[in-house]
Scaffold this motif. Structure first.
Motif: not given
Lengths: 339, 339
Positions: A85, A159-162, A164-166, A169, A178, A249-250, A252-253, A283
Motif C-alpha cells: 500500500a 500474518a501480522g497486519e495489525v 490494518h485492524v479496523i 468502522p 478501506r 484487543n490484539v 486477547s488473540v 482495557n
C-alpha cells in the motif's frame, strides 16, 4: 575475510541497508530514497550500486553470505513484495530474484515488521522470549509477531497486519482503500491527521497553526508537545489511547509477554508510552492485566536492518545446528574408534 | 483390550465426556450438568462416577491411556482452570491433579476452544491445514487458533480469547467485567440480548414477544427466523455482521486459511453463515480477500470431546515419532548386523 549478511530495510520513504557480521557489528551501511524512480528495476540498480560503494569504502575483504530483506508486504515464501500500500510500484515485485541475479547469493524476504521482530529476538530485547510482538511506527504501522518461538507467518505468509485492524468502522480513509484502520490514527501520518483535526476543532493558540500539512512531521509535533503546546499534547494522548485500545484487543488473540514499540514515533518516549500503557492496562482482559511489558525496541534506529540481516544469520545458525544434530555424538565417537 | 483416551469438554451448562480410541471411535460417552454442585471436588466426584458407569455399561475390556480436558480458561502449562468467567468456582482449580489422583493416568488440560481446534486438526476438516481458527459459539464465544501447525498458546498459555476482543467500546456489559466484548453480541446469550433490544426498538409483531428472557434460547430464535419472523431474521443479520467484522480484523493478525464455526449457534446454518461471509469479505484487507474459507466444524456435536481426546492421542503420536527418530534407520540396521 569477514563474513557479512546484508540487511535491507525498505520503508515508505527511505531504503536503509547495512552489512553486518554474525556478532552484530556493522561493517558498512548507507541509504537511498525509496520512491524517486518510476521503474522498479532502476530502483534495484541504485540500491545495489549504493551497497557496492559502501562496501568498497569500508576497505575490508568481505564475503557476503546472503541478503535479508525487510519490505512492506514482503512474502517470505514467494520472495516477492505484494501490492504494498505504501510503495509506488503495484502488483507482485520479484525482488529476491532481481537481487540474487546481480549479487549471486541467497536472498530472503520478509515484511519490515517481521524483520524487526527477528532482530529483536536475535540481537535485541527479546532474546529470552517465545511470545512477543514488535509494533513499527513509521509512515504506516507494521507488526511482527513471534508465537511459540517462531515468527507468525500465517497462510501464504501475510500474518501480522495489525496496522490494518479496523478500529473505527467508517473512520479515516486508509491507503489500503478501506476506512478506520489503526494506522490512520497511529503512525507518523496518523499523528499529522490528528493535529489538523484538533486545530479545526479547537480555537486555542498553537505553534502548529503556522505549519502546512505537507511540511509537518511527527518529530515537530513531539517538540511542540515538549514545549507545552496543548494541541500537540492532546494529539499524543489521543494517539496513545487509540494504540492502547488496539493492543489490549490484539493481546486477547496472541497473549504476548511483551510488546516492543519501534520507529520515529516511539522516540517521543513518555509522550506516547504513558497513554498507551495506561489505556492498554485499563482495557485488558483480567487474564492479561499487569503481565504484558510495554518496551522500547532495544535495537534503536537499526532494528530494520538488524532484523533483515537476522533472517540470514538465523538460517545459518539453524543449518549448522541441524548438521551437527544429524549424527548423534556417541555415534561420531564410535566411528572415530573404528578408524 | 481397547486403548482409550477420555475426552472431557467442560461447558458453562453441561460437561460432556467420551472414551475414544486412536481411530476416532467412541466406545462410551455421557454428560453431567456443570454447575449444580457448590463444591468443585463434589463436581469432580460426580464426573468420575459418571465416566466409570458409562465404561462399565460398554461391557468392554479397556485401558485408559490418558484424560484430555477442554475447559473454560484451562491452562495447558499449569493443568488448572483459572478464573473462568462462565463457571461458578473462582480462583485456580487444580483439575488435572484431582482427576489424576483418582484415575492414576496422565491428565492434560487446555481450554475448550483449543481442544476443538486440535480435534478439527486430528479428526476433522483441518487435517491438511497449518493456519486456521475454530470459533466456538456456546454460552460465550471461544477461539482455538493454530499457526505454523501448532496451537497458539501465548505467554502463560492464555492466547485465543477472541470472544473478549472489545468490538464496541462502552457497549454491552460482559461477564468478564468489561464492556463491548465480542461474545456479548455473538454467542447464544448475545443473540438473546439482540432479540430483546430489537423488540424494544421496533413495533412489529413477533412470536418472540411471548417468550420471557430467561426461557429464550438461540434455537428458538433460529426456528422463528426460519418461519419468517422479522425480529429473528434481523437478529441473525446483526449477529453475523458483528462476527464478520471481528473475523476480518482477527484475519489481519493471524492470516488463517480457514475459519471453522462450531456450537449451537453454528447450527443455524445459512442464517448465520451468509451475513458472516458477506460482511467478513467486505471488510477484509485486500491481501486476504477471497482467500479465507468460512466452514462449519466437521466434528458435529462432538468437537469438544474429540478435541479433548486429541490432546492425548496427539501426544502419543509425537512420542512414538520421536522414539523412532532418535535412532536413524541405517544405524539400527548396522547394530542388527553386529549382533
Amino acid at each position: 575475510m569477514t563474513e557479512l549478511a546484508i540487511g535491507i530495510d525498505i520503508g515508505g520513504t527511505n531504503t536503509v541497508f547495512a552489512c553486518i557480521d554474525s556478532l552484530g557489528n556493522i561493517v558498512a551501511e548507507g541509504s537511498i530514497p525509496t520512491q524517486t524512480r518510476e521503474d522498479f528495476e532502476d530502483y534495484i540498480e541504485d540500491l545495489i550500486a549504493a551497497i557496492r560503494t559502501s562496501i568498497d569504502q569500508s576497505k575490508q575483504e568481505v564475503k557476503i553470505v546472503g541478503v535479508g530483506l525487510g519490505a512492506p508486504n514482503g512474502s517470505y515464501r514467494a520472495g516477492t513484495i505484494e501490492n504494498a500500500a505504501n510503495l509506488r510500484w503495484k502488483g507482485s515485485l520479484p525482488i529476491a530474484q532481481l537481487i540474487a541475479e546481480k549479487l549471486n547469493v541467497p536472498v530472503k524476504v520478509t515484511n519490515d515488521a517481521n524483520a524487526a521482530a527477528l532482530g529483536e529476538r536475535i540481537f535485541g530485547g527479546a532474546k529470552e522470549m517465545s511470545d512477543f510482538m514488535v509494533i513499527t511506527l513509521g509512515t504506516g504501522l507494521g507488526s511482527g509477531i513471534v508465537v511459540n518461538g517462531d515468527l507468525l507467518y500465517g497462510y501464504e505468509g501475510f500474518a501480522g497486519e495489525v496496522g490494518h485492524v479496523i478500529v473505527r468502522p467508517g473512520g479515516r480513509e486508509c491507503a489500503c482503500g478501506r476506512k478506520g484502520c489503526l494506522e490512520t490514527y497511529v503512525s507518523a501520518t496518523g499523528v499529522k491527521r490528528t493535529v489538523y483535526k484538533l486545530l479545526a476543532k479547537h480555537l486555542g493558540d498553537s505553534t502548529l497553526r503556522d505549519i502546512p500539512f505537507n511540511d509537518l512531521n511527527a518529530k515537530m509535533v513531539a517538540d511542540a508537545a515538549n514545549k507545552g503546546d496543548l494541541v500537540a499534547l492532546e494529539t499524543f494522548k489521543y494517539t496513545g489511547k487509540m494504540l492502547g485500545e488496539a493492543l489490549s484487543n490484539v493481546a486477547s488473540v496472541t497473549a504476548p509477554e511483551a510488546i516492543f514499540l519501534f520507529g520515529g514515533l516511539a522516540k517521543a518516549g513518555d509522550l506516547l508510552f504513558e497513554p498507551v500503557q495506561k489505556v492498554m492496562e485499563e482495557n485488558l482482559l483480567f487474564l492479561y492485566k499487569d503481565k504484558i511489558k510495554l518496551l522500547p525496541s532495544q535495537l534503536g534506529d537499526n532494528a530494520g536492518v538488524f532484523g533483515a540481516a537476522a533472517i540470514i544469520w538465523n538460517d545459518e545458525k539453524i543449518t549448522s545446528t541441524l548438521e551437527k544434530d544429524l549424527i548423534p555424538k556417541q555415534i561420531l565417537t564410535k566411528t572415530h574408534g573404528n578408524d
